[in-house]
Design a protein around this motif. Structure first.
Motif: not given
Length: 232
Positions: A181-188
């Motif tokens: 979820e962090l990869l999707k929302n922060v790293w995009k």
């Protein structure tokens, strides 16, 4: 409007290869062949990303990274190093770089990383109410209008990635996020593996926590993910 890159690389053949491939990918480019010129360009122009060699004449890449972050430049930086020592990569990231790649370069990988970092750095529209741009978390004050973070009144130098990660947590306090979820929302982007999240959080903790080995701000729930604790 096309994105603009700054390539700070003293090997002119390498700089030319990167610039030519950048044009093919639709980017505009400026080039600097020594650290002094690179620092000057980075401080006085606007770029979407900086490709920064570490070993440069006059001023090395470490000092350039430190100086531009000190001056409030939040442009994403990808450091390029011929060295294999882990300490060089860690030092570059601690000084504010967002990513690194090791020579000999894979042009395909470099541009995948450029695209991923630019996508991640594209921020949302500014909040209309200025007061909503100030977020307080324990000993931290996040000013999302000036892109500054202070701890107990002292400025903390964060990379663009570290800032985005902290801001995301601060806007979603006490909510647990998995690495995916962090990869999707922060790293995009899913270009990076989930270990990238652990590395980034460890670096961030080293800058914002009183004791990184016993974190109080960004905590983790075993088997679930990470969350920000607002405290009392």
């Amino acid at each position: 409007m096309s994105k603009k890159l700054l390539i700070v690389e003293d090997e002119k053949a390498m700089s030319y290869i990167i610039a030519e491939n950048a044009k093919i990918e639709g980017y505009e480019c400026d080039a600097a062949y020594d650290g002094e010129d690179g620092l000057n360009k980075a401080l006085h122009n606007t770029y979407d990303l900086i490709v920064l060699d570490l070993m440069l004449p006059k001023i090395d890449g470490f000092e350039i990274c430190r100086r531009i972050r000190q001056e409030g430049v939040i442009t994403p930086v990808i450091i390029v190093t011929a060295r294999e020592e882990e300490v060089d990569k860690i030092l570059g990231l601690e000084l504010g770089a967002d990513d690194y790649i090791t020579k000999p370069l894979s042009v395909k990988e470099l541009f995948a990383r450029i695209k991923a970092n630019i996508r991640r750095s594209e921020t949302e529209s500014a909040v209309s109410d200025k007061n909503e741009n100030i977020i307080k978390v324990q000993s931290l004050v996040i000013d999302n209008e000036k892109y500054r973070v202070e701890k107990n009144g002292s400025l903390i130098e964060l990379s663009k990635l570290e800032y985005d990660l902290l801001l995301f947590f601060a806007k979603n306090p006490e909510k647990i996020f998995s690495r995916a979820e962090l990869l999707k929302n922060v790293w995009k982007d899913d270009f990076y593996g989930e270990r990238t999240v652990d590395t980034a959080i460890n670096r961030l903790r080293g800058k914002i926590e009183d004791d990184a080995a016993n974190p109080k701000i960004i905590q983790n729930k075993k088997g679930m993910g990470y969350y920000l604790c607002k405290g009392e």
